[in-house]
Design a protein around this motif. Structure first.
Motif, PDB file in Angstrom:
ATOM      1  N   GLY A 115       6.183 -59.193   5.354  1.00  0.00           N
ATOM      2  CA  GLY A 115       6.410 -58.254   6.448  1.00  0.00           C
ATOM      3  C   GLY A 115       7.375 -57.174   6.028  1.00  0.00           C
ATOM      4  O   GLY A 115       8.450 -57.004   6.604  1.00  0.00           O
ATOM      5  N   ALA A 116       6.992 -56.383   5.048  1.00  0.00           N
ATOM      6  CA  ALA A 116       7.931 -55.536   4.325  1.00  0.00           C
ATOM      7  C   ALA A 116       8.438 -54.344   5.128  1.00  0.00           C
ATOM      8  O   ALA A 116       7.699 -53.708   5.872  1.00  0.00           O
ATOM      9  CB  ALA A 116       7.285 -55.028   3.035  1.00  0.00           C
TER      10      ALA A 116
ATOM     11  N   SER B   9      10.468 -59.614   7.183  1.00  0.00           N
ATOM     12  CA  SER B   9      10.788 -58.384   7.912  1.00  0.00           C
ATOM     13  C   SER B   9      12.005 -57.698   7.271  1.00  0.00           C
ATOM     14  O   SER B   9      11.980 -57.379   6.076  1.00  0.00           O
ATOM     15  CB  SER B   9      11.014 -58.725   9.383  1.00  0.00           C
ATOM     16  OG  SER B   9      11.001 -57.580  10.189  1.00  0.00           O
ATOM     17  N   TYR B  10      13.080 -57.439   8.041  1.00  0.00           N
ATOM     18  CA  TYR B  10      14.271 -56.837   7.452  1.00  0.00           C
ATOM     19  C   TYR B  10      14.812 -57.680   6.294  1.00  0.00           C
ATOM     20  O   TYR B  10      15.453 -57.157   5.372  1.00  0.00           O
ATOM     21  CB  TYR B  10      15.355 -56.652   8.523  1.00  0.00           C
ATOM     22  CG  TYR B  10      16.750 -56.480   7.964  1.00  0.00           C
ATOM     23  CD1 TYR B  10      17.142 -55.282   7.382  1.00  0.00           C
ATOM     24  CD2 TYR B  10      17.655 -57.537   7.995  1.00  0.00           C
ATOM     25  CE1 TYR B  10      18.416 -55.144   6.843  1.00  0.00           C
ATOM     26  CE2 TYR B  10      18.926 -57.402   7.471  1.00  0.00           C
ATOM     27  CZ  TYR B  10      19.301 -56.201   6.887  1.00  0.00           C
ATOM     28  OH  TYR B  10      20.559 -56.063   6.358  1.00  0.00           O
ATOM     29  N   GLY B  11      14.522 -58.977   6.305  1.00  0.00           N
ATOM     30  CA  GLY B  11      14.914 -59.826   5.183  1.00  0.00           C
ATOM     31  C   GLY B  11      14.328 -59.370   3.863  1.00  0.00           C
ATOM     32  O   GLY B  11      14.872 -59.660   2.800  1.00  0.00           O
TER      33      GLY B  11
ATOM     34  N   ALA C  44       5.012 -54.784  13.678  1.00  0.00           N
ATOM     35  CA  ALA C  44       6.394 -54.348  13.478  1.00  0.00           C
ATOM     36  C   ALA C  44       6.630 -53.725  12.111  1.00  0.00           C
ATOM     37  O   ALA C  44       7.417 -52.786  11.978  1.00  0.00           O
ATOM     38  CB  ALA C  44       7.338 -55.525  13.679  1.00  0.00           C
ATOM     39  N   THR C  45       6.000 -54.255  11.089  1.00  0.00           N
ATOM     40  CA  THR C  45       6.107 -53.712   9.725  1.00  0.00           C
ATOM     41  C   THR C  45       4.690 -53.503   9.214  1.00  0.00           C
ATOM     42  O   THR C  45       4.094 -54.413   8.640  1.00  0.00           O
ATOM     43  CB  THR C  45       6.888 -54.674   8.810  1.00  0.00           C
ATOM     44  OG1 THR C  45       6.318 -55.986   8.904  1.00  0.00           O
ATOM     45  CG2 THR C  45       8.348 -54.743   9.217  1.00  0.00           C
ATOM     46  N   PRO C  46       4.138 -52.327   9.427  1.00  0.00           N
ATOM     47  CA  PRO C  46       2.719 -52.089   9.152  1.00  0.00           C
ATOM     48  C   PRO C  46       2.303 -52.410   7.725  1.00  0.00           C
ATOM     49  O   PRO C  46       3.105 -52.382   6.786  1.00  0.00           O
ATOM     50  CB  PRO C  46       2.551 -50.599   9.464  1.00  0.00           C
ATOM     51  CG  PRO C  46       3.607 -50.327  10.487  1.00  0.00           C
ATOM     52  CD  PRO C  46       4.771 -51.180  10.073  1.00  0.00           C
ATOM     53  N   TYR C  47       1.031 -52.686   7.572  1.00  0.00           N
ATOM     54  CA  TYR C  47       0.451 -53.150   6.314  1.00  0.00           C
ATOM     55  C   TYR C  47       0.820 -52.253   5.134  1.00  0.00           C
ATOM     56  O   TYR C  47       1.161 -52.738   4.048  1.00  0.00           O
ATOM     57  CB  TYR C  47      -1.067 -53.239   6.451  1.00  0.00           C
ATOM     58  CG  TYR C  47      -1.780 -53.638   5.180  1.00  0.00           C
ATOM     59  CD1 TYR C  47      -1.739 -54.960   4.733  1.00  0.00           C
ATOM     60  CD2 TYR C  47      -2.478 -52.699   4.426  1.00  0.00           C
ATOM     61  CE1 TYR C  47      -2.379 -55.328   3.557  1.00  0.00           C
ATOM     62  CE2 TYR C  47      -3.122 -53.063   3.256  1.00  0.00           C
ATOM     63  CZ  TYR C  47      -3.076 -54.378   2.829  1.00  0.00           C
ATOM     64  OH  TYR C  47      -3.704 -54.736   1.670  1.00  0.00           O
ATOM     65  N   ASP C  48       0.748 -50.942   5.328  1.00  0.00           N
ATOM     66  CA  ASP C  48       1.006 -50.020   4.223  1.00  0.00           C
ATOM     67  C   ASP C  48       2.420 -50.154   3.673  1.00  0.00           C
ATOM     68  O   ASP C  48       2.662 -49.842   2.492  1.00  0.00           O
ATOM     69  CB  ASP C  48       0.766 -48.574   4.664  1.00  0.00           C
ATOM     70  CG  ASP C  48      -0.716 -48.256   4.814  1.00  0.00           C
ATOM     71  OD1 ASP C  48      -1.540 -49.047   4.307  1.00  0.00           O
ATOM     72  OD2 ASP C  48      -1.045 -47.230   5.424  1.00  0.00           O
TER      73      ASP C  48
END
Length: 525
Positions: free
Chosen positions: A263-264, A239-241, A467-471
C-alpha cells in the motif's frame, strides 16, 4: 618512534689549559611530535548498546483498542530509549513502546511491523497480526515486533493537540463547507490555532514537534534493530509504513535484509498531489461500492450504479444545515463523509455503510457515526486515541508548507471531479491548511529514494486501493529497483490478510529473499 639525539651546550669550566675537557654525555629525548589524541566517546554508543527489558503489555495500553489487543497470549512489551534530538544525543531522551510475539519455530530474526497512518500503533498492529501469523511460516520463523513511532500510542511523550471535547466539537462543525471569504478566514484561524495547541500541550513543545518526522523515526528504527539483536532489518510496512521503510533504506542501506512494502506512499508526490491521488482512489472505490450496492435488495442508493452519486448527494447534503440524531450526539455532514471514507478502505465495511445510509433515510445516524468513530479512534467512553493529532503533526513536518492558494483551488476542483460523492455542492474556497501555519520547519520533502546497495524489496499494490492508489506502488517499486506484486481487489493493503496467493509470495520472499517472478498478479479469491 625514532629517538632524536641533541647535543648539550658546552659549559666553560674553571680548569687549567692542560686538563682535558670531558666529553658531555649523550641524552635520548622523545619526539616533539604531538601525541595522537584520544577520540571522544561516541554519544550514540549507549543507545546502540541498550537491551530491552521485556514484561507485561497491559501497562502499555492507552485505550480500548490497545487493551483488547494486548490480551493475546504470548505478548511481551518493553521501552526503547532514543534521543529527542539526534543532533543533541546527550540531551533529552524519549521512549518508544515496543511489542513482541516470539517465533514459534526455527527463528530467522525479527520482523518489525508498522501499520501506517501516520499515527497508527505498530504495537496494536503486531498484536493483531500475531494470531494469524502464528499459523503460518512468518510466525514460525520470525519474532513479530511492533513499535509505536515517537509521539504515538504508548511512546512517551505522546502528541497532544485537541481535548476530547474539542475533537467532538470540531467534528460537529461543518464550517469547512463555507467557501466565502469569512468562512475561509475562520478555517485558517482554526488551522493556525491547532498548531499552537499542539506546541503548548505536547511535552517538550516545539522541540518534540520539530523531531517528530519520518527522518527521526527511521533513526529510531535502527536503534530498535540493534536492541533486538538483528544485524540487519527485516521489515513489513503498510501504507505510511512504506514511507518509514524506504526512508530507513535510504539512511541505512547496509542494514536492510528484506522489506515488504504494502500500500505504497508515492515518494515523489508532495502533500497536495498525494491528497488528490487518495481522493481519486476513494472515488474509484465508491464506484465499486455503487455496483455492489445496486445488486442488494435494500440498496439505499437505488438499483442503478450510474445514479448512485446523485442519490448519495441528495441523501447527505441536507446534513450541512440539519444534522440528525445519533445516540446522544448528532451526525454532521463531516462525520458522514468520514464514515463513507472509512467504509471505502475495505469492501468488508460496505454492508455497514449501506445499513447506515438506510438508517439515514429514516432520520437517524447511529450506524454512520459509529463508522466515523472507528476512523477517529473514539471509544465508547468518549475518549480519543491520538491518531488524528499525530497524523497532522507528522504530515506537517514531513512536507514543505503549501501556501499557493491558486494551486489549492485547482486541487479542490479536481478533487470534486475525481470523487463527486464527497462534493458538498457549496462554492469552494481555498483555505490554507494547518501545515501552512505549522510552528516548526519541515525536516523531509518528497524525492526519489537513493537506495544503492539495498537488496531488492517487495512492493505489494492493490488495483483498487482507495487510500494509496495502485500507481503509487508501481512508482515505488521502480524507485526502489524492487519487485512488484499486484493484487486485483478493492481494499487498502492485503499481506497477511488471508489471500493465499499474496501471503505465500510475501512469506517466501521474507524467508528466502527471492522475489516472485514478474509480473505476478493475484486475483480476489
Amino acid at each position: 618512534m625514532i629517538a632524536v639525539v641533541l647535543p648539550l651546550a658546552l659549559v666553560t669550566a674553571a680548569c687549567s689549559a692542560e686538563e682535558p675537557v670531558a666529553s658531555p654525555p649523550h641524552t635520548v629525548v622523545e619526539s616533539l611530535a604531538p601525541p595522537t589524541p584520544t577520540p571522544p566517546p561516541d554519544p550514540m554508543a549507549g543507545f546502540y548498546a541498550q537491551t530491552l527489558a521485556w514484561g507485561e503489555c497491559a501497562p502499555f495500553a492507552t485505550g480500548e483498542d490497545s487493551r483488547a489487543a494486548f490480551r493475546v497470549p504470548g505478548l511481551e512489551c518493553a521501552r526503547l530509549s532514543v534521543p529527542l534530538d539526534y543532533a543533541k544525543p546527550g540531551a533529552e531522551k524519549i521512549s518508544i513502546g515496543v511489542l513482541r510475539h516470539r517465533a514459534a519455530g526455527e527463528r530467522i530474526g525479527s520482523l518489525v511491523v508498522n501499520p501506517g497512518g501516520p499515527g497508527g500503533s505498530g504495537m496494536v498492529a503486531a498484536a493483531g497480526l500475531s494470531v494469524p501469523a502464528a499459523k503460518g511460516e512468518v510466525g514460525k520463523r520470525f519474532d513479530l515486533v511492533g513499535f509505536d513511532p515517537r509521539g504515538v500510542g504508548a511512546s512517551e511523550p505522546r502528541i497532544r493537540c485537541l481535548t476530547d471535547a474539542e475533537r467532538d466539537a470540531d467534528r460537529a462543525d461543518d464550517s469547512e463547507t463555507d467557501g466565502s471569504p469569512e468562512g475561509v478566514t475562520k478555517q485558517e484561524n482554526e488551522a493556525r490555532d491547532f498548531g499552537v495547541k499542539c506546541a503548548e500541550r505536547t511535552e517538550h513543545g516545539n522541540a518534540m514537534l520539530a523531531n517528530l518526522g519520518t527522518r527521526d523515526v527511521a533513526k529510531d528504527l535502527d536503534l530498535l534493530r540493534a536492541a533486538l539483536g538483528d544485524q540487519k532489518l527485516s521489515y513489513l510496512g503498510y501504507s505510511y509504513g512504506t514511507q518509514i521503510g524506504y526512508t530507513y533504506a535510504e539512511a541505512f542501506p547496509d542494514k536492510v535484509r528484506a522489506m515488504v512494502l504494502d500500500g505504497a506512499v508515492d515518494p515523489e508526490q508532495d502533500q497536495l498531489e498525494g491528497n488528490l491521488a487518495q481522493i481519486t482512489g476513494f472515488g474509484k472505490a465508491f464506484g465499486e461500492f455503487a455496483k455492489w450496492c445496486a445488486e442488494q435488495s435494500d440498496c439505499a442508493l437505488g438499483r442503478d450504479p450510474a445514479g448512485a452519486t446523485k442519490a448519495f448527494q441528495d441523501l447527505t447534503r441536507p446534513l450541512i444545515e440539519k444534522p440528525v440524531p445519533a445516540g446522544d450526539r448528532k451526525l454532521s455532514y463531516e462525520d458522514l463523509g468520514t464514515a463513507a471514507i472509512q467504509a471505502m478502505y475495505s469492501d468488508q465495511l460496505w454492508k455497514q455503510l449501506n445499513a447506515g445510509l438506510n438508517e439515514l433515510v429514516q432520520g437517524r445516524g447511529d450506524k454512520l457515526i459509529a463508522l466515523a468513530d472507528q476512523y477517529n479512534e473514539r471509544g465508547a467512553d468518549g475518549t480519543y486515541g491520538a491518531i488524528q493529532d499525530a497524523f497532522t503533526a507528522i504530515s506537517c513536518v514531513d512536507n514543505p508548507k503549501i501556501t499557493d492558494k491558486a494551486r489549492i483551488a485547482e486541487l479542490v476542483a479536481r478533487a470534486n471531479e475525481a470523487a463527486p460523492f464527497l462534493d458538498d455542492g457549496k462554492p469552494d474556497g481555498a483555505a490554507l491548511d494547518t501545515c501552512a501555519f505549522w510552528p516548526v520547519p519541515n525536516t523531509s520533502e518528497p524525492h526519489t529514494p537513493k537506495v544503492d546497495g539495498v537488496p531488492p524489496v517487495l512492493v505489494i499494490s492493490t488495483t483498487n486501493d482507495p487510500a494509496t492508489p495502485y500507481d503509487a506502488g508501481v512508482n515505488l517499486a521502480r524507485a526502489m529497483k524492487g519487485g512488484l506484486l499486484t493484487f486485483e481487489g478493492t481494499q487498502h493493503t492485503v499481506f497477511l490478510q488471508g489471500i493465499p496467493c499474496v501471503d505465500d509470495a510475501g512469506t517466501d520472499y521474507l524467508i528466502s529473499g527471492t522475489l516472485p517472478p514478474p509480473p505476478t498478479r493475484c486475483p480476489t479469491p
